[in-house]
Design a protein around this motif. Structure first.
Motif, PDB file in Angstrom:
ATOM      1  N   VAL A 153      71.417  37.520 -89.868  1.00  0.00           N
ATOM      2  CA  VAL A 153      70.339  36.852 -90.603  1.00  0.00           C
ATOM      3  C   VAL A 153      70.620  36.923 -92.104  1.00  0.00           C
ATOM      4  CG1 VAL A 153      67.869  36.907 -91.140  1.00  0.00           C
ATOM      5  CG2 VAL A 153      68.656  37.378 -88.810  1.00  0.00           C
ATOM      6  N   ASN A 209      70.262  37.262 -96.062  1.00  0.00           N
ATOM      7  CA  ASN A 209      69.415  38.167 -96.842  1.00  0.00           C
ATOM      8  C   ASN A 209      69.662  38.070 -98.336  1.00  0.00           C
ATOM      9  OD1 ASN A 209      68.739  40.840 -94.592  1.00  0.00           O
ATOM     10  ND2 ASN A 209      67.267  39.871 -95.948  1.00  0.00           N
ATOM     11  N   GLY A 268      65.905  35.041 -94.377  1.00  0.00           N
ATOM     12  CA  GLY A 268      65.526  35.154 -92.978  1.00  0.00           C
ATOM     13  C   GLY A 268      66.096  34.115 -92.041  1.00  0.00           C
ATOM     14  N   THR A 269      66.960  33.232 -92.540  1.00  0.00           N
ATOM     15  CA  THR A 269      67.546  32.204 -91.677  1.00  0.00           C
ATOM     16  C   THR A 269      68.722  32.777 -90.891  1.00  0.00           C
ATOM     17  OG1 THR A 269      66.920  30.481 -93.256  1.00  0.00           O
ATOM     18  CG2 THR A 269      68.584  29.914 -91.624  1.00  0.00           C
ATOM     19  N   VAL A 270      68.785  32.451 -89.620  1.00  0.00           N
ATOM     20  CA  VAL A 270      69.889  32.927 -88.776  1.00  0.00           C
ATOM     21  C   VAL A 270      71.181  32.231 -89.202  1.00  0.00           C
ATOM     22  CG1 VAL A 270      70.833  32.919 -86.434  1.00  0.00           C
ATOM     23  CG2 VAL A 270      68.423  33.519 -86.822  1.00  0.00           C
ATOM     24  N   ASN A 316      73.090  40.516 -95.817  1.00  0.00           N
ATOM     25  CA  ASN A 316      72.598  40.020 -94.542  1.00  0.00           C
ATOM     26  C   ASN A 316      72.122  41.185 -93.684  1.00  0.00           C
ATOM     27  OD1 ASN A 316      75.028  41.163 -93.717  1.00  0.00           O
ATOM     28  ND2 ASN A 316      76.055  39.224 -93.423  1.00  0.00           N
ATOM     29  N   THR A 374      70.713  28.390 -85.325  1.00  0.00           N
ATOM     30  CA  THR A 374      70.961  28.614 -86.752  1.00  0.00           C
ATOM     31  C   THR A 374      69.877  27.993 -87.630  1.00  0.00           C
ATOM     32  OG1 THR A 374      72.450  26.703 -86.719  1.00  0.00           O
ATOM     33  CG2 THR A 374      73.456  28.879 -86.560  1.00  0.00           C
ATOM     34  N   ASP A 392      64.176  30.773 -88.458  1.00  0.00           N
ATOM     35  CA  ASP A 392      63.825  31.518 -89.669  1.00  0.00           C
ATOM     36  C   ASP A 392      62.864  32.635 -89.265  1.00  0.00           C
ATOM     37  OD1 ASP A 392      63.105  32.496 -92.133  1.00  0.00           O
ATOM     38  OD2 ASP A 392      62.507  30.562 -92.970  1.00  0.00           O
TER      39      ASP A 392
END
Length: 247
Positions: free
Chosen positions: A59, A61, A66-68, A96, A108, A111
């Motif tokens: 994820v 950072n 917070g998005t994969v 991350n 992907t 969030d």
């Protein structure tokens, strides 16, 4: 540091981690030396001889994002030392958070921090979270990692460079980070820092030496002063007994 809460929809699948679970992240390379490879090893730790079917999710950072970034399904069996070294797609460089879970149905575009503030995390696409490790590459990202919020560990910026490798002490499970200190200078060297940064530690303080990653092998450990003292006392006791027997 801002306190973070897990969303209600995730509470049913989230297990509080003192990490009594049998599956843990054990070692990986957040930014290995040289060019970025297409794949990398993520070392796991579990019960020797048992099989696993898990997901490793990275994820973003850079701040509360917070998005994969990526996700990989890994399967296998732990060896006699309780280690496994599955290969996944190369991770994005820090900052991350790496999450180990028994299920993932997201993508992907998922969030986990919709408000981008760390206040509520949406883990509805995750199963049981078994471990989580946040890795920072700048002091400004330390407070926005998700590792500790998910019951795991946040590896904070060490003041030098982003970590080449991070690993658990093989005996205590405490996390350490290996980094190139004085990058580009004549005094450039590999230095070890604790997860919370702190003072520099020499790789030679560990057994074996912690100058490089040990993926697929038992991790280094740093002897505890109390343990060394006990060894010394035990040795003196044995010598005393021998002297009395010889006398």
């Amino acid at each position: 540091m801002q306190k973070r809460w897990i969303s209600a929809c995730a509470l049913a699948s989230f297990s509080a981690v003192g990490f009594a679970q049998a599956n843990l992240l054990n070692e990986f390379e957040p930014n290995p030396a040289g060019g970025d490879p297409s794949t990398q090893i993520i070392e796991l730790k579990g019960t020797p001889g048992t099989s696993f079917d898990l997901w490793i999710v990275s994820v973003e950072n850079d701040g509360f994002n917070g998005t994969v970034d990526s996700f990989d399904n890994v399967t296998g069996t732990y060896d006699s030392s309780g280690l496994a070294a599955p290969i996944i797609d190369d991770l994005e460089n820090p900052s991350n958070t790496l999450i180990l879970t028994d299920s993932f149905t997201g993508s992907t575009s998922t969030d986990i921090d919709p408000n981008d503030d760390g206040s509520v995390l949406d883990l509805s696409t995750f199963g049981t979270i078994l471990d989580a490790v946040g890795v920072s590459d700048a002091a400004g990202d330390d407070a926005s990692l998700y590792g500790a919020a998910l019951g795991g560990t946040d590896i904070l910026f060490n003041g030098e460079f982003e970590p080449l490798f991070v690993f658990r002490d093989s005996l205590t499970d405490v996390w350490y980070q290996g980094v190139t200190a004085d990058f580009g200078a004549p005094t450039e060297r590999i230095a070890i820092f604790a997860a919370d940064a702190g003072p520099e530690i020499s790789p030679s303080a560990f057994t074996p030496d912690a100058s490089s990653a040990t993926l697929g092998s038992v991790n280094p450990t740093i002897p505890e002063p109390a343990s060394l003292a006990l060894i010394g006392i035990g040795g003196l006791t044995v010598l005393g007994r021998r002297r009395r027997l010889d006398g």
